[in-house]
Design an enzyme around this catalytic site. Structure first.
Site, PDB file in Angstrom:
ATOM      1  CE1 TYR A 134      -2.712  14.032  -4.397  1.00  0.00           C
ATOM      2  CE2 TYR A 134      -2.236  11.687  -4.251  1.00  0.00           C
ATOM      3  CZ  TYR A 134      -3.091  12.758  -4.039  1.00  0.00           C
ATOM      4  OH  TYR A 134      -4.327  12.548  -3.464  1.00  0.00           O
ATOM      5  NE  ARG A 185       3.645   2.053  -5.863  1.00  0.00           N
ATOM      6  CZ  ARG A 185       3.112   3.249  -6.118  1.00  0.00           C
ATOM      7  NH1 ARG A 185       3.808   4.183  -6.709  1.00  0.00           N
ATOM      8  NH2 ARG A 185       1.862   3.486  -5.786  1.00  0.00           N
ATOM      9  CG  PHE A 203       1.520   7.797 -11.887  1.00  0.00           C
ATOM     10  CD1 PHE A 203       0.800   7.400 -10.781  1.00  0.00           C
ATOM     11  CD2 PHE A 203       2.805   7.297 -12.058  1.00  0.00           C
ATOM     12  CE1 PHE A 203       1.348   6.514  -9.853  1.00  0.00           C
ATOM     13  CE2 PHE A 203       3.355   6.414 -11.143  1.00  0.00           C
ATOM     14  CZ  PHE A 203       2.621   6.021 -10.037  1.00  0.00           C
ATOM     15  CE  LYS A 225       7.451   8.322  -9.836  1.00  0.00           C
ATOM     16  NZ  LYS A 225       6.167   8.295 -10.529  1.00  0.00           N
ATOM     17  CG  ASP A 264      -2.106   0.972   0.993  1.00  0.00           C
ATOM     18  OD1 ASP A 264      -2.657   1.005  -0.131  1.00  0.00           O
ATOM     19  OD2 ASP A 264      -2.470   1.696   1.931  1.00  0.00           O
TER      20      ASP A 264
END
Length: 167
Positions: free
Chosen positions: A124, A152, A122, A146, A42
């Site tokens: 925010y 992640r 994508f 990124k 999550d």
């Protein structure tokens, strides 16, 4: 195994109040349904001045159905008169392996801009400036850059490292 390979298209519940609770809930759902080792994550954005909001509601911050532009607009409106624009993207991965549960976390620190910038990314990304790239939003930097700093990516690398050392 991919869900599409086993014809699994159920909506997995996400009713937790934290990223950890939601990641665990999703992993337990799959583990219980298929009796297999698995992992689930999550992720979301936590803004200091908003007491961690949008948090676990990041994808649905402006309501259903999920809409990145509406989420971004709502967040910028909430921060309109706020000087503290510190925020973090957070990912928690829950792993169920041989009936034991393990957690891995990745965080990227930064600040929220006054308005969207950049062409990539994508969600925010157009309003989040990572500490590692001052003056550039995540939508301004390359996908490779990124991925090098992403929440992640950090959580996945921590999980992979643990698996290499413990399996």
């Amino acid at each position: 195994m991919l869900f599409s390979e086993i014809n699994f298209f159920d909506e997995i519940p996400e009713t937790g109040k934290t990223f950890t609770e939601n990641a665990l809930q999703k992993a337990q759902y799959i583990h219980n349904k298929f009796n297999c080792n698995c992992f689930a994550d999550d992720s979301g954005l936590a803004v200091d001045a908003l007491n961690g909001a949008p948090g676990v509601l990041s994808a649905r911050y402006a309501g259903e159905p999920s809409n990145s532009q509406r989420n971004t607009e709502k967040l910028l409106k909430a921060l309109e008169n706020e000087n503290n624009r510190k925020a973090q993207f957070i990912t928690v991965i829950a792993v169920i392996l041989d009936k034991q549960t393990y957690f891995f976390e990745g965080i990227i620190h930064g600040t929220i801009t006054d308005s969207p910038r950049g062409e990539g990314g994508f969600g925010y990304d157009p309003i989040f400036i990572a500490d590692e790239y001052p003056g550039k939003t995540l939508a301004d930097i390359s996908e490779e850059q990124k991925n090098d700093i992403s929440h992640r990516g950090k959580a996945l690398r921590a999980m992979a490292q643990w698996l290499r050392e413990n399996r």
